[in-house]
Design a protein around this motif. Structure first.
Motif, PDB file in Angstrom:
ATOM      1  N   GLN A 135       0.833  -1.207   0.115  1.00  0.00           N
ATOM      2  CA  GLN A 135      -0.164  -0.140  -0.041  1.00  0.00           C
ATOM      3  C   GLN A 135       0.819   1.268  -0.126  1.00  0.00           C
ATOM      4  O   GLN A 135       1.975   1.390   0.724  1.00  0.00           O
ATOM      5  N   LEU A 136       0.779   2.196  -0.884  1.00  0.00           N
ATOM      6  CA  LEU A 136       1.460   3.487  -1.094  1.00  0.00           C
ATOM      7  C   LEU A 136       0.320   4.464  -0.301  1.00  0.00           C
ATOM      8  O   LEU A 136      -0.781   4.652  -0.717  1.00  0.00           O
ATOM      9  N   TYR A 137       0.813   5.012   0.741  1.00  0.00           N
ATOM     10  CA  TYR A 137       0.244   6.049   1.576  1.00  0.00           C
ATOM     11  C   TYR A 137       0.929   7.277   0.936  1.00  0.00           C
ATOM     12  O   TYR A 137       2.108   7.726   0.999  1.00  0.00           O
ATOM     13  N   ALA A 138       0.136   8.006   0.142  1.00  0.00           N
ATOM     14  CA  ALA A 138       0.603   9.304  -0.483  1.00  0.00           C
ATOM     15  C   ALA A 138      -0.074  10.729  -0.160  1.00  0.00           C
ATOM     16  O   ALA A 138      -1.295  10.604   0.504  1.00  0.00           O
ATOM     17  N   THR A 141      -2.917  11.470  -4.157  1.00  0.00           N
ATOM     18  CA  THR A 141      -3.167  10.299  -5.089  1.00  0.00           C
ATOM     19  C   THR A 141      -3.460  10.493  -6.341  1.00  0.00           C
ATOM     20  O   THR A 141      -3.071   9.519  -7.179  1.00  0.00           O
ATOM     21  N   ALA A 144       0.151  10.185  -7.721  1.00  0.00           N
ATOM     22  CA  ALA A 144       0.588   8.915  -7.390  1.00  0.00           C
ATOM     23  C   ALA A 144       0.181   7.949  -8.506  1.00  0.00           C
ATOM     24  O   ALA A 144       0.809   7.266  -9.382  1.00  0.00           O
ATOM     25  N   ASN A 145      -1.233   8.141  -9.014  1.00  0.00           N
ATOM     26  CA  ASN A 145      -1.729   7.354 -10.072  1.00  0.00           C
ATOM     27  C   ASN A 145      -1.177   7.803 -11.372  1.00  0.00           C
ATOM     28  O   ASN A 145      -0.952   6.901 -12.320  1.00  0.00           O
ATOM     29  N   TYR A 148       2.716   6.228 -11.358  1.00  0.00           N
ATOM     30  CA  TYR A 148       2.767   4.852 -11.372  1.00  0.00           C
ATOM     31  C   TYR A 148       2.032   4.308 -12.639  1.00  0.00           C
ATOM     32  O   TYR A 148       2.240   3.383 -13.132  1.00  0.00           O
ATOM     33  N   ARG A 167      -3.176   2.646  -3.688  1.00  0.00           N
ATOM     34  CA  ARG A 167      -2.727   4.061  -3.422  1.00  0.00           C
ATOM     35  C   ARG A 167      -4.008   4.508  -2.717  1.00  0.00           C
ATOM     36  O   ARG A 167      -4.890   4.854  -3.061  1.00  0.00           O
TER      37      ARG A 167
END
Length: 233
Positions: A135-138, A141, A144-145, A148, A167
């Motif tokens: 799990q990425l805690y950003a 998000t 991040a999306n 990645y 995420r």
């Protein structure tokens, strides 16, 4: 061989590998063998599930790191930089086992790359005692999306994608001051029993148990301060 962008390996950088062997051996039923240098491989039912490595620099964090599969670590490292991330440790060979690298996304969350040689990665996953989720805690998000999604599009969004990688905002679980980071999840049969074992072995519970879209989760630290999560599905 794991497809590009799929979590394929995890390792922990620890001050005391022997203490780590006692903690995780008791918690997950892992056995251990020397892998390379001062590192050991953890095995479950004889198959590799993780590595424990000696932290050579006391200034380095005591952490679990997730590695994403890549067919070409050099090329992926270049794409990371173009997309606004950073290469923390340039690709380097690991004793004929493969090629590793460390990188950070635009918000600073650190992750690894693994280009397989003789070591393909996890020999077993998605069961108690083995890797289950990252799990990425950003902070953001959407950022991040985008990052990645461009980097590992097929793994995340392609046909039949099973990314093992979520995420969410860091504030869903942690205080706002917590920096963005990846949290490695290991499967357990019973979350409550697992956190009881963590406490008995000298670790502590930092969040949960709570219900997530992918199961019941508790965030814990081991007896040396490395954070990870236990996941009951």
């Amino acid at each position: 061989m794991y497809a590009e962008g799929v979590p394929c390996w995890v390792d922990a950088q620890l001050p005391d590998v022997d203490a780590g062997k006692r903690f995780y051996g008791e918690l997950f039923g892992w056995t251990f063998e020397t892998a390379y240098g001062a590192s050991v491989w953890a095995r479950l039912d004889g198959r590799p599930v993780a590595a424990l490595a000696h932290k050579t620099d006391g200034r380095m964090p005591t952490v679990w790191t997730v590695y994403f599969a890549t067919p070409d670590a050099e090329a992926t490292a270049r794409r990371i930089q173009v997309a606004g991330g950073q290469v923390v440790m340039a690709p380097f060979p690991v004793d004929g086992l493969g090629t590793a690298a460390l990188a950070a996304d635009p918000e600073g969350a650190v992750f690894g790359l693994w280009q397989a040689g003789s070591h393909q990665g996890f020999g077993i996953r998605h069961r108690p005692g083995a890797f289950a989720w990252a799990q990425l805690y950003a902070r953001d998000t959407e950022t991040a999306n985008t990052f990645y999604g461009h980097l590992f599009h097929e793994a995340l969004f392609g046909p039949g994608a099973e990314p093992d990688f979520g995420r969410v905002p860091v504030t869903d679980v942690f205080p706002e001051v917590m920096p963005p980071h990846f949290l490695v999840h290991f499967g357990v049969e019973d979350c409550e029993a697992a956190i009881g074992a963590v406490s008995r072995l000298g670790g502590r519970v930092t969040a949960g148990p709570f219900t997530a879209s992918y199961g019941t989760v508790a965030v814990v630290t081991d007896n040396q301060g490395a954070s990870f999560a236990v996941l009951e599905r």
